[in-house]
Design a protein around this motif. Sequence first.
Motif, PDB file in Angstrom:
ATOM      1  N   ARG A  55       0.979  -1.232   0.088  1.00  0.00           N
ATOM      2  CA  ARG A  55      -0.024  -0.226  -0.087  1.00  0.00           C
ATOM      3  C   ARG A  55       1.018   1.253  -0.018  1.00  0.00           C
ATOM      4  O   ARG A  55       0.636   2.167  -0.744  1.00  0.00           O
ATOM      5  CB  ARG A  55      -1.029   0.229   1.345  1.00  0.00           C
ATOM      6  CG  ARG A  55      -1.950  -0.869   1.088  1.00  0.00           C
ATOM      7  CD  ARG A  55      -3.241  -0.465   1.891  1.00  0.00           C
ATOM      8  NE  ARG A  55      -2.694  -0.445   3.323  1.00  0.00           N
ATOM      9  CZ  ARG A  55      -2.695  -1.695   4.131  1.00  0.00           C
ATOM     10  NH1 ARG A  55      -3.362  -2.662   3.904  1.00  0.00           N
ATOM     11  NH2 ARG A  55      -2.492  -1.406   5.730  1.00  0.00           N
ATOM     12  N   LYS A  56       1.799   1.364   0.594  1.00  0.00           N
ATOM     13  CA  LYS A  56       2.958   2.609   0.886  1.00  0.00           C
ATOM     14  C   LYS A  56       3.575   2.550  -0.373  1.00  0.00           C
ATOM     15  O   LYS A  56       3.814   3.780  -0.938  1.00  0.00           O
ATOM     16  CB  LYS A  56       3.878   2.213   2.048  1.00  0.00           C
ATOM     17  CG  LYS A  56       4.595   3.463   2.506  1.00  0.00           C
ATOM     18  CD  LYS A  56       3.281   4.311   2.985  1.00  0.00           C
ATOM     19  CE  LYS A  56       3.847   5.489   3.996  1.00  0.00           C
ATOM     20  NZ  LYS A  56       2.989   6.695   4.291  1.00  0.00           N
ATOM     21  N   MET A  57       3.958   1.360  -1.218  1.00  0.00           N
ATOM     22  CA  MET A  57       4.539   1.639  -2.398  1.00  0.00           C
ATOM     23  C   MET A  57       3.410   2.278  -3.545  1.00  0.00           C
ATOM     24  O   MET A  57       3.880   3.167  -4.165  1.00  0.00           O
ATOM     25  CB  MET A  57       4.962   0.165  -2.891  1.00  0.00           C
ATOM     26  CG  MET A  57       5.641   0.267  -4.361  1.00  0.00           C
ATOM     27  SD  MET A  57       6.102  -1.273  -4.848  1.00  0.00           S
ATOM     28  CE  MET A  57       4.313  -1.907  -5.439  1.00  0.00           C
ATOM     29  N   ALA A  58       2.276   1.800  -3.471  1.00  0.00           N
ATOM     30  CA  ALA A  58       1.293   2.304  -4.256  1.00  0.00           C
ATOM     31  C   ALA A  58       0.991   3.751  -4.094  1.00  0.00           C
ATOM     32  O   ALA A  58       0.881   4.440  -4.718  1.00  0.00           O
ATOM     33  CB  ALA A  58      -0.135   1.420  -3.961  1.00  0.00           C
ATOM     34  N   ASP A  59       0.752   3.980  -2.787  1.00  0.00           N
ATOM     35  CA  ASP A  59       0.771   5.570  -2.419  1.00  0.00           C
ATOM     36  C   ASP A  59       1.752   6.150  -3.008  1.00  0.00           C
ATOM     37  O   ASP A  59       1.689   7.515  -3.683  1.00  0.00           O
ATOM     38  CB  ASP A  59       0.675   5.463  -0.909  1.00  0.00           C
ATOM     39  CG  ASP A  59       0.878   6.991  -0.278  1.00  0.00           C
ATOM     40  OD1 ASP A  59       0.389   7.976  -1.111  1.00  0.00           O
ATOM     41  OD2 ASP A  59       0.947   7.070   0.738  1.00  0.00           O
ATOM     42  N   ILE A  62       1.547   6.587  -6.730  1.00  0.00           N
ATOM     43  CA  ILE A  62       0.610   7.590  -7.308  1.00  0.00           C
ATOM     44  C   ILE A  62       0.965   9.006  -6.765  1.00  0.00           C
ATOM     45  O   ILE A  62       0.632   9.919  -7.789  1.00  0.00           O
ATOM     46  CB  ILE A  62      -0.850   7.398  -6.647  1.00  0.00           C
ATOM     47  CG1 ILE A  62      -1.405   6.020  -7.113  1.00  0.00           C
ATOM     48  CG2 ILE A  62      -1.936   8.152  -6.703  1.00  0.00           C
ATOM     49  CD1 ILE A  62      -2.425   5.110  -6.371  1.00  0.00           C
ATOM     50  N   PHE A  63       1.634   9.214  -5.764  1.00  0.00           N
ATOM     51  CA  PHE A  63       1.664  10.568  -5.358  1.00  0.00           C
ATOM     52  C   PHE A  63       2.838  11.235  -6.199  1.00  0.00           C
ATOM     53  O   PHE A  63       2.747  12.287  -6.713  1.00  0.00           O
ATOM     54  CB  PHE A  63       2.305  10.480  -3.938  1.00  0.00           C
ATOM     55  CG  PHE A  63       2.694  12.044  -3.360  1.00  0.00           C
ATOM     56  CD1 PHE A  63       1.743  13.016  -3.071  1.00  0.00           C
ATOM     57  CD2 PHE A  63       3.927  12.446  -3.393  1.00  0.00           C
ATOM     58  CE1 PHE A  63       2.216  14.362  -2.906  1.00  0.00           C
ATOM     59  CE2 PHE A  63       4.436  13.830  -3.162  1.00  0.00           C
ATOM     60  CZ  PHE A  63       3.500  14.503  -2.733  1.00  0.00           C
ATOM     61  N   VAL A  69       3.417  14.583 -13.139  1.00  0.00           N
ATOM     62  CA  VAL A  69       2.558  14.952 -14.140  1.00  0.00           C
ATOM     63  C   VAL A  69       2.081  16.519 -14.031  1.00  0.00           C
ATOM     64  O   VAL A  69       2.172  17.305 -15.007  1.00  0.00           O
ATOM     65  CB  VAL A  69       1.578  14.040 -14.424  1.00  0.00           C
ATOM     66  CG1 VAL A  69       0.346  14.544 -15.246  1.00  0.00           C
ATOM     67  CG2 VAL A  69       1.981  12.688 -14.906  1.00  0.00           C
ATOM     68  N   GLY A  70       1.647  16.804 -12.658  1.00  0.00           N
ATOM     69  CA  GLY A  70       1.222  18.035 -12.479  1.00  0.00           C
ATOM     70  C   GLY A  70       2.162  19.202 -12.765  1.00  0.00           C
ATOM     71  O   GLY A  70       1.880  20.226 -13.254  1.00  0.00           O
ATOM     72  N   ASN A  71       3.393  18.886 -12.345  1.00  0.00           N
ATOM     73  CA  ASN A  71       4.454  20.056 -12.454  1.00  0.00           C
ATOM     74  C   ASN A  71       4.669  20.041 -14.029  1.00  0.00           C
ATOM     75  O   ASN A  71       4.783  20.993 -14.444  1.00  0.00           O
ATOM     76  CB  ASN A  71       5.719  19.343 -11.793  1.00  0.00           C
ATOM     77  CG  ASN A  71       6.689  20.331 -11.929  1.00  0.00           C
ATOM     78  OD1 ASN A  71       6.690  21.661 -11.900  1.00  0.00           O
ATOM     79  ND2 ASN A  71       8.026  19.972 -12.191  1.00  0.00           N
ATOM     80  N   MET A  90      -6.099  10.318 -16.217  1.00  0.00           N
ATOM     81  CA  MET A  90      -5.144   9.939 -15.135  1.00  0.00           C
ATOM     82  C   MET A  90      -6.062   9.465 -13.924  1.00  0.00           C
ATOM     83  O   MET A  90      -5.585   8.226 -13.076  1.00  0.00           O
ATOM     84  CB  MET A  90      -4.676  11.368 -14.068  1.00  0.00           C
ATOM     85  CG  MET A  90      -3.470  12.097 -15.039  1.00  0.00           C
ATOM     86  SD  MET A  90      -1.888  11.167 -14.962  1.00  0.00           S
ATOM     87  CE  MET A  90      -1.597  11.461 -13.289  1.00  0.00           C
ATOM     88  N   SER A  91      -7.104   9.694 -13.652  1.00  0.00           N
ATOM     89  CA  SER A  91      -8.239   9.001 -12.907  1.00  0.00           C
ATOM     90  C   SER A  91      -8.480   7.550 -13.316  1.00  0.00           C
ATOM     91  O   SER A  91      -8.381   6.700 -12.477  1.00  0.00           O
ATOM     92  CB  SER A  91      -9.580   9.901 -12.837  1.00  0.00           C
ATOM     93  OG  SER A  91     -10.752   8.966 -12.121  1.00  0.00           O
ATOM     94  N   ASP A  92      -8.460   7.313 -14.698  1.00  0.00           N
ATOM     95  CA  ASP A  92      -8.856   5.837 -15.039  1.00  0.00           C
ATOM     96  C   ASP A  92      -7.549   5.071 -14.877  1.00  0.00           C
ATOM     97  O   ASP A  92      -7.825   4.075 -14.383  1.00  0.00           O
ATOM     98  CB  ASP A  92      -9.189   5.893 -16.521  1.00  0.00           C
ATOM     99  CG  ASP A  92     -10.627   6.239 -16.762  1.00  0.00           C
ATOM    100  OD1 ASP A  92     -11.398   6.663 -15.815  1.00  0.00           O
ATOM    101  OD2 ASP A  92     -10.783   6.982 -18.111  1.00  0.00           O
ATOM    102  N   MET A  93      -6.320   5.579 -14.890  1.00  0.00           N
ATOM    103  CA  MET A  93      -4.875   4.950 -14.855  1.00  0.00           C
ATOM    104  C   MET A  93      -5.022   4.703 -13.307  1.00  0.00           C
ATOM    105  O   MET A  93      -4.598   3.547 -12.973  1.00  0.00           O
ATOM    106  CB  MET A  93      -3.929   5.823 -15.250  1.00  0.00           C
ATOM    107  CG  MET A  93      -2.757   5.096 -15.095  1.00  0.00           C
ATOM    108  SD  MET A  93      -1.200   6.564 -15.729  1.00  0.00           S
ATOM    109  CE  MET A  93      -1.131   7.426 -14.070  1.00  0.00           C
ATOM    110  N   PHE A  94      -5.325   5.346 -12.279  1.00  0.00           N
ATOM    111  CA  PHE A  94      -5.083   5.237 -10.826  1.00  0.00           C
ATOM    112  C   PHE A  94      -6.224   4.343 -10.383  1.00  0.00           C
ATOM    113  O   PHE A  94      -5.986   3.377  -9.772  1.00  0.00           O
ATOM    114  CB  PHE A  94      -5.188   6.690  -9.980  1.00  0.00           C
ATOM    115  CG  PHE A  94      -4.020   7.576 -10.169  1.00  0.00           C
ATOM    116  CD1 PHE A  94      -2.757   6.963 -10.278  1.00  0.00           C
ATOM    117  CD2 PHE A  94      -4.411   8.705 -10.504  1.00  0.00           C
ATOM    118  CE1 PHE A  94      -1.579   7.989 -10.576  1.00  0.00           C
ATOM    119  CE2 PHE A  94      -3.379   9.749 -10.589  1.00  0.00           C
ATOM    120  CZ  PHE A  94      -2.055   9.103 -10.680  1.00  0.00           C
TER     121      PHE A  94
END
Length: 119
Positions: A55-59, A62-63, A69-71, A90-94
């Motif tokens: 879960r931490k890796m996934a977090d 994603i972050f 991407v945002g930058n 992006m939502s679909d990807m996550f």
Amino acid sequence: MFLSECEEADVRSALNDAATLYFDSPEACKERAEGDHVVDIFMAEELPGVSPISRKMADGLIFTTLSSVGNSFSLTMRTKRKINSCADAMSDMFYTYIKILRSCTAASGSPINANLTLK
């Protein structure tokens, strides 16, 4: 108003210096900790059968993806339609990534670990 990037350099430098001070401030640290806690709760609810390490890796993935991407995305002007289209992608990807993590856990019957390999 500045006529060139050279005239703007001092202001940009000052803003960068101030950002560093803010980033390390107790208030900013508290906000980050609260945000991390909310994400941890979300990931635990969405991925209950996934190991805490995974879960931490996934977090983190994603972050990091959102930040990178945002930058990059913010450097170019885009229409509202294009922004919404990219946000939906992006939502679909996550969503798909989280769905895959869930299905791997369900298929194996045990918590997956950080060595998840997608085929």
